[in-house]
Motif scaffolding. Structure first.
Motif, PDB file in Angstrom:
ATOM      1  N   VAL A  14       0.866  -1.176   0.000  1.00 53.20           N
ATOM      2  CA  VAL A  14       0.000   0.000   0.000  1.00 53.20           C
ATOM      3  C   VAL A  14       0.903   1.225   0.000  1.00 53.20           C
ATOM      4  O   VAL A  14       1.845   1.308   0.784  1.00 53.20           O
ATOM      5  N   ASP A  16       1.136   5.668  -0.352  1.00 58.53           N
ATOM      6  CA  ASP A  16       0.417   6.935  -0.227  1.00 58.53           C
ATOM      7  C   ASP A  16       0.598   7.729  -1.512  1.00 58.53           C
ATOM      8  O   ASP A  16       1.704   7.857  -2.019  1.00 58.53           O
ATOM      9  N   ARG A  18      -0.824  11.362  -3.702  1.00 60.21           N
ATOM     10  CA  ARG A  18      -1.555  12.640  -3.681  1.00 60.21           C
ATOM     11  C   ARG A  18      -2.267  12.785  -5.010  1.00 60.21           C
ATOM     12  O   ARG A  18      -1.652  12.795  -6.077  1.00 60.21           O
ATOM     13  N   HIS A  19      -3.592  12.870  -4.978  1.00 60.59           N
ATOM     14  CA  HIS A  19      -4.412  13.028  -6.186  1.00 60.59           C
ATOM     15  C   HIS A  19      -4.764  14.508  -6.333  1.00 60.59           C
ATOM     16  O   HIS A  19      -5.062  15.168  -5.343  1.00 60.59           O
ATOM     17  N   ALA A  22      -8.855  14.439  -5.483  1.00 58.55           N
ATOM     18  CA  ALA A  22      -9.287  13.695  -4.299  1.00 58.55           C
ATOM     19  C   ALA A  22      -8.395  13.928  -3.087  1.00 58.55           C
ATOM     20  O   ALA A  22      -8.756  13.559  -1.978  1.00 58.55           O
ATOM     21  N   GLY A  23      -7.228  14.513  -3.295  1.00 57.75           N
ATOM     22  CA  GLY A  23      -6.308  14.738  -2.185  1.00 57.75           C
ATOM     23  C   GLY A  23      -5.496  13.488  -1.871  1.00 57.75           C
ATOM     24  O   GLY A  23      -5.298  12.624  -2.709  1.00 57.75           O
ATOM     25  N   HIS A  24      -5.050  13.383  -0.630  1.00 51.23           N
ATOM     26  CA  HIS A  24      -4.199  12.273  -0.194  1.00 51.23           C
ATOM     27  C   HIS A  24      -5.032  11.001  -0.037  1.00 51.23           C
ATOM     28  O   HIS A  24      -6.106  11.026   0.557  1.00 51.23           O
ATOM     29  N   HIS A  25      -4.546   9.890  -0.606  1.00 48.28           N
ATOM     30  CA  HIS A  25      -5.201   8.602  -0.409  1.00 48.28           C
ATOM     31  C   HIS A  25      -4.188   7.477  -0.565  1.00 48.28           C
ATOM     32  O   HIS A  25      -3.057   7.693  -0.968  1.00 48.28           O
ATOM     33  N   ARG A  26      -4.598   6.279  -0.240  1.00 48.45           N
ATOM     34  CA  ARG A  26      -3.731   5.112  -0.333  1.00 48.45           C
ATOM     35  C   ARG A  26      -4.194   4.250  -1.499  1.00 48.45           C
ATOM     36  O   ARG A  26      -5.382   4.158  -1.779  1.00 48.45           O
ATOM     37  N   GLN A  27      -3.228   3.618  -2.185  1.00 47.67           N
ATOM     38  CA  GLN A  27      -3.570   2.697  -3.269  1.00 47.67           C
ATOM     39  C   GLN A  27      -2.589   1.536  -3.271  1.00 47.67           C
ATOM     40  O   GLN A  27      -1.592   1.542  -2.567  1.00 47.67           O
ATOM     41  N   PRO A  45      -1.426   9.136  -9.852  1.00 45.96           N
ATOM     42  CA  PRO A  45      -2.805   8.925  -9.415  1.00 45.96           C
ATOM     43  C   PRO A  45      -3.684   8.516 -10.597  1.00 45.96           C
ATOM     44  O   PRO A  45      -3.328   8.724 -11.763  1.00 45.96           O
ATOM     45  N   ARG A  48      -8.392  11.689 -13.809  1.00 48.89           N
ATOM     46  CA  ARG A  48      -9.706  12.253 -13.502  1.00 48.89           C
ATOM     47  C   ARG A  48     -10.682  11.869 -14.619  1.00 48.89           C
ATOM     48  O   ARG A  48     -10.275  11.583 -15.742  1.00 48.89           O
TER      49      ARG A  48
END
Length: 81
Positions: A14, A16, A18-19, A22-27, A45, A48
């Motif tokens: 996983v 971290d 930055r989109h 959407a901002g910060h998220h995990r993928q 990311p 869009r």
């Protein structure tokens, strides 16, 4: 629960990201691992909605005027890059 497992953390399954919207998220991280080689590639990311539509339509040979008509009539959705 699976992503917090010690093995998943150790293997960096996983990451971290930055989109721009959407901002910060995990993928999900890069799943293939090689001993002695770090596969730390720059994670991009997810695009869009409509981010690449206009450029793809242009590659298919549509003229700018045709693309404007498709967008105006809501046949396609495209955003400026």
């Amino acid at each position: 629960e699976a992503f917090s497992h010690p093995q998943a953390v150790f293997r960096k399954m996983v990451v971290d990201v930055r989109h721009p919207v959407a901002g910060h998220h995990r993928q999900i991280g890069f799943p293939i691992k090689f001993s002695g080689i770090s596969p730390d590639v720059a994670r991009l990311p997810a695009p869009r909605h409509g981010e690449h539509t206009i450029s793809i339509i242009k590659e298919l040979g549509y003229a700018d005027s045709e693309i404007k008509t498709l967008v105006r009539e809501k046949i396609i959705f495209g955003i400026a890059n």
